[in-house]
Write a protein that holds these residues in place. Structure first.
Motif, PDB file in Angstrom:
ATOM      1  N   PHE A  45      41.984  33.857 -44.433  1.00  0.00           N
ATOM      2  CA  PHE A  45      42.202  33.590 -42.817  1.00  0.00           C
ATOM      3  C   PHE A  45      41.574  32.003 -41.795  1.00  0.00           C
ATOM      4  CE2 PHE A  45      41.126  34.717 -38.601  1.00  0.00           C
ATOM      5  CZ  PHE A  45      42.658  34.969 -37.684  1.00  0.00           C
ATOM      6  N   LEU A  46      40.504  31.903 -42.311  1.00  0.00           N
ATOM      7  CA  LEU A  46      40.006  30.911 -42.424  1.00  0.00           C
ATOM      8  C   LEU A  46      40.254  29.720 -42.117  1.00  0.00           C
ATOM      9  CD1 LEU A  46      35.868  31.751 -42.932  1.00  0.00           C
ATOM     10  CD2 LEU A  46      36.931  31.930 -40.767  1.00  0.00           C
ATOM     11  N   GLU A  47      41.632  29.667 -43.632  1.00  0.00           N
ATOM     12  CA  GLU A  47      42.184  28.127 -43.422  1.00  0.00           C
ATOM     13  C   GLU A  47      43.017  28.372 -42.143  1.00  0.00           C
ATOM     14  OE1 GLU A  47      44.321  28.754 -46.842  1.00  0.00           O
ATOM     15  OE2 GLU A  47      42.431  28.164 -48.263  1.00  0.00           O
ATOM     16  N   LEU A  48      43.911  29.569 -41.513  1.00  0.00           N
ATOM     17  CA  LEU A  48      44.591  29.862 -40.522  1.00  0.00           C
ATOM     18  C   LEU A  48      44.070  29.311 -38.922  1.00  0.00           C
ATOM     19  CD1 LEU A  48      46.434  32.660 -40.764  1.00  0.00           C
ATOM     20  CD2 LEU A  48      47.157  30.102 -41.569  1.00  0.00           C
ATOM     21  N   ASN A  49      42.513  29.689 -39.255  1.00  0.00           N
ATOM     22  CA  ASN A  49      41.824  29.474 -38.169  1.00  0.00           C
ATOM     23  C   ASN A  49      40.358  29.362 -38.186  1.00  0.00           C
ATOM     24  OD1 ASN A  49      40.268  29.156 -35.221  1.00  0.00           O
ATOM     25  ND2 ASN A  49      41.039  31.010 -34.842  1.00  0.00           N
ATOM     26  N   PRO A  50      39.508  28.426 -38.542  1.00  0.00           N
ATOM     27  CA  PRO A  50      37.868  28.265 -38.950  1.00  0.00           C
ATOM     28  C   PRO A  50      37.488  28.812 -37.869  1.00  0.00           C
ATOM     29  CG  PRO A  50      39.150  25.815 -39.142  1.00  0.00           C
ATOM     30  CD  PRO A  50      40.600  27.096 -38.202  1.00  0.00           C
ATOM     31  N   ARG A  51      37.564  29.617 -36.879  1.00  0.00           N
ATOM     32  CA  ARG A  51      36.549  29.545 -35.828  1.00  0.00           C
ATOM     33  C   ARG A  51      36.916  31.595 -35.976  1.00  0.00           C
ATOM     34  NH1 ARG A  51      35.169  26.732 -31.782  1.00  0.00           N
ATOM     35  NH2 ARG A  51      35.954  26.030 -30.810  1.00  0.00           N
ATOM     36  N   GLY A  52      36.927  31.659 -37.335  1.00  0.00           N
ATOM     37  CA  GLY A  52      37.580  33.308 -37.496  1.00  0.00           C
ATOM     38  C   GLY A  52      37.647  34.823 -36.038  1.00  0.00           C
ATOM     39  N   SER A  53      38.557  34.026 -35.682  1.00  0.00           N
ATOM     40  CA  SER A  53      39.145  35.140 -34.415  1.00  0.00           C
ATOM     41  C   SER A  53      40.898  35.098 -34.205  1.00  0.00           C
ATOM     42  CB  SER A  53      38.810  33.747 -33.246  1.00  0.00           C
ATOM     43  OG  SER A  53      38.512  32.838 -32.680  1.00  0.00           O
ATOM     44  N   VAL A  54      40.414  36.263 -33.250  1.00  0.00           N
ATOM     45  CA  VAL A  54      41.641  36.317 -33.357  1.00  0.00           C
ATOM     46  C   VAL A  54      42.579  36.551 -31.700  1.00  0.00           C
ATOM     47  CG1 VAL A  54      42.351  37.887 -35.397  1.00  0.00           C
ATOM     48  CG2 VAL A  54      41.442  39.044 -33.770  1.00  0.00           C
ATOM     49  N   PRO A  55      43.321  36.575 -31.277  1.00  0.00           N
ATOM     50  CA  PRO A  55      44.883  36.540 -32.291  1.00  0.00           C
ATOM     51  C   PRO A  55      45.359  35.255 -32.523  1.00  0.00           C
ATOM     52  CG  PRO A  55      45.091  36.264 -30.088  1.00  0.00           C
ATOM     53  CD  PRO A  55      44.010  36.441 -30.320  1.00  0.00           C
ATOM     54  N   VAL A  56      46.174  35.365 -33.372  1.00  0.00           N
ATOM     55  CA  VAL A  56      46.741  34.546 -34.530  1.00  0.00           C
ATOM     56  C   VAL A  56      48.068  34.533 -34.843  1.00  0.00           C
ATOM     57  CG1 VAL A  56      46.188  32.566 -36.267  1.00  0.00           C
ATOM     58  CG2 VAL A  56      44.766  32.826 -34.909  1.00  0.00           C
ATOM     59  N   ILE A  57      48.781  33.023 -34.353  1.00  0.00           N
ATOM     60  CA  ILE A  57      49.780  33.160 -34.668  1.00  0.00           C
ATOM     61  C   ILE A  57      50.308  32.328 -35.478  1.00  0.00           C
ATOM     62  CG2 ILE A  57      50.589  34.304 -33.084  1.00  0.00           C
ATOM     63  CD1 ILE A  57      52.494  32.015 -32.030  1.00  0.00           C
ATOM     64  N   ARG A  58      51.433  32.711 -37.188  1.00  0.00           N
ATOM     65  CA  ARG A  58      51.942  31.481 -37.228  1.00  0.00           C
ATOM     66  C   ARG A  58      52.885  31.147 -37.316  1.00  0.00           C
ATOM     67  NH1 ARG A  58      49.486  30.689 -43.464  1.00  0.00           N
ATOM     68  NH2 ARG A  58      50.860  33.271 -43.663  1.00  0.00           N
ATOM     69  N   ASP A  59      53.872  30.843 -37.250  1.00  0.00           N
ATOM     70  CA  ASP A  59      55.527  30.084 -36.502  1.00  0.00           C
ATOM     71  C   ASP A  59      55.824  28.798 -37.156  1.00  0.00           C
ATOM     72  OD1 ASP A  59      58.078  30.484 -36.104  1.00  0.00           O
ATOM     73  OD2 ASP A  59      57.582  29.000 -33.790  1.00  0.00           O
ATOM     74  N   GLY A  60      56.336  29.066 -38.232  1.00  0.00           N
ATOM     75  CA  GLY A  60      57.056  28.221 -39.722  1.00  0.00           C
ATOM     76  C   GLY A  60      55.613  27.603 -40.534  1.00  0.00           C
ATOM     77  N   ASP A  61      55.766  25.930 -39.760  1.00  0.00           N
ATOM     78  CA  ASP A  61      54.597  25.722 -39.990  1.00  0.00           C
ATOM     79  C   ASP A  61      53.407  25.735 -39.865  1.00  0.00           C
ATOM     80  OD1 ASP A  61      55.468  25.186 -42.904  1.00  0.00           O
ATOM     81  OD2 ASP A  61      56.904  23.136 -41.960  1.00  0.00           O
ATOM     82  N   LEU A  62      53.684  25.677 -38.062  1.00  0.00           N
ATOM     83  CA  LEU A  62      52.997  25.744 -37.004  1.00  0.00           C
ATOM     84  C   LEU A  62      51.755  26.186 -36.531  1.00  0.00           C
ATOM     85  CD1 LEU A  62      52.311  24.444 -34.210  1.00  0.00           C
ATOM     86  CD2 LEU A  62      53.736  26.657 -32.762  1.00  0.00           C
ATOM     87  N   VAL A  63      50.664  26.969 -36.298  1.00  0.00           N
ATOM     88  CA  VAL A  63      49.732  28.283 -36.370  1.00  0.00           C
ATOM     89  C   VAL A  63      48.550  27.577 -34.872  1.00  0.00           C
ATOM     90  CG1 VAL A  63      47.153  28.880 -37.361  1.00  0.00           C
ATOM     91  CG2 VAL A  63      49.221  27.835 -38.719  1.00  0.00           C
ATOM     92  N   VAL A  64      48.966  28.780 -33.719  1.00  0.00           N
ATOM     93  CA  VAL A  64      48.459  28.884 -33.058  1.00  0.00           C
ATOM     94  C   VAL A  64      47.493  30.030 -32.637  1.00  0.00           C
ATOM     95  CG1 VAL A  64      48.471  28.361 -29.986  1.00  0.00           C
ATOM     96  CG2 VAL A  64      50.501  27.501 -32.166  1.00  0.00           C
ATOM     97  N   SER A  65      46.123  29.637 -32.209  1.00  0.00           N
ATOM     98  CA  SER A  65      45.183  30.527 -31.565  1.00  0.00           C
ATOM     99  C   SER A  65      44.556  29.843 -30.061  1.00  0.00           C
ATOM    100  CB  SER A  65      44.073  30.138 -32.414  1.00  0.00           C
ATOM    101  OG  SER A  65      43.479  28.321 -32.647  1.00  0.00           O
TER     102      SER A  65
END
Length: 226
Positions: A45-65
């Motif tokens: 998960f930290l690879e997606l969001n290094p802050r370790g917080s939610v929510p996070v979405i992944r839409d294809g190659d795009l990750v948004v927190s």
């Protein structure tokens, strides 16, 4: 690739994302993380969001927190039934509602709820009372507003409602805890003190898909109880 949503049960920020997805009928893959297992702090998960917080979405190659950024992205990405308004006046009203709520209501509500859930409210009655005096006029203002309109920024649901509803649900869950009720007597019964806010919450709870967004670990509790 399917839209993936990483969330934690009971987080108001996450709940807002789920409400928008259901309101707009957007299909997504749910990635419910366990707080007990600290899955939001895992290496993956930290690879997606290094802050370790939610929510996070992944839409294809795009990750948004960050919840507001996610709400804005989803509303633009799936542009039917826009939640942030279609003209300058509507956009201004919606953002004014969100900004006022986040600036003047969220912090005292969250702090009071946290004190209750952490069993510190009874140890700090003066602090709790001070927070009560801050939030009460804001509740009164919102109740008066909702006496004249169905939703916070007009006659249809918008992002303003999606941002605010989970906060009220979280707050009501806290103040209806048995040990909290002596301190929270100024708010109870909530439907009597703030009838218009209560009716507004009921309207959101009757929206199609709402029950699917309800925090799993709250299933035996009512978000608008009292």
């Amino acid at each position: 690739m399917s839209l993936e949503v990483y969330w934690i049960s009971g987080s108001p920020y996450c709940w807002s994302i789920l409400l928008l997805l259901k309101a707009k009928g957007i299909d997504f893959v749910s990635k419910l993380l366990s707080v007990d297992k600290q899955e939001h702090k895992s290496a993956d998960f930290l690879e997606l969001n290094p802050r370790g917080s939610v929510p996070v979405i992944r839409d294809g190659d795009l990750v948004v927190s960050e919840s507001l950024a996610i709400l804005m992205y989803l509303d633009a990405r799936f542009s039917h039934e826009p939640m942030f308004g279609q003209d300058a006046v509507a956009i201004a009203k919606i953002w004014q509602s969100i900004s006022e709520f986040n600036s003047y209501v969220v912090d005292p509500m969250y702090t009071m709820a946290s004190m209750i859930f952490r069993n510190t409210a009874s140890d700090k009655p003066d602090e709790f009372e001070n927070l009560t005096t801050k939030v009460t006029p804001e509740f009164q203002r919102l109740d008066a507003l909702l006496d004249d309109t169905l939703f916070l920024a007009g006659e249809t649901i918008t992002a303003a409602d999606i941002v605010a509803y989970p906060r009220f649900a979280h707050f009501l869950l806290a103040i209806t805890e048995p040990e909290a009720q002596p301190l929270a007597r100024q708010f109870l019964p909530f439907k009597d003190h703030y009838p218009s806010i209560s009716r507004w919450m009921g309207r959101i709870e009757r929206l199609p898909g709402f029950q699917a967004t309800f925090p799993p670990h709250w299933r035996e509790l009512s978000a608008s109880a009292c």
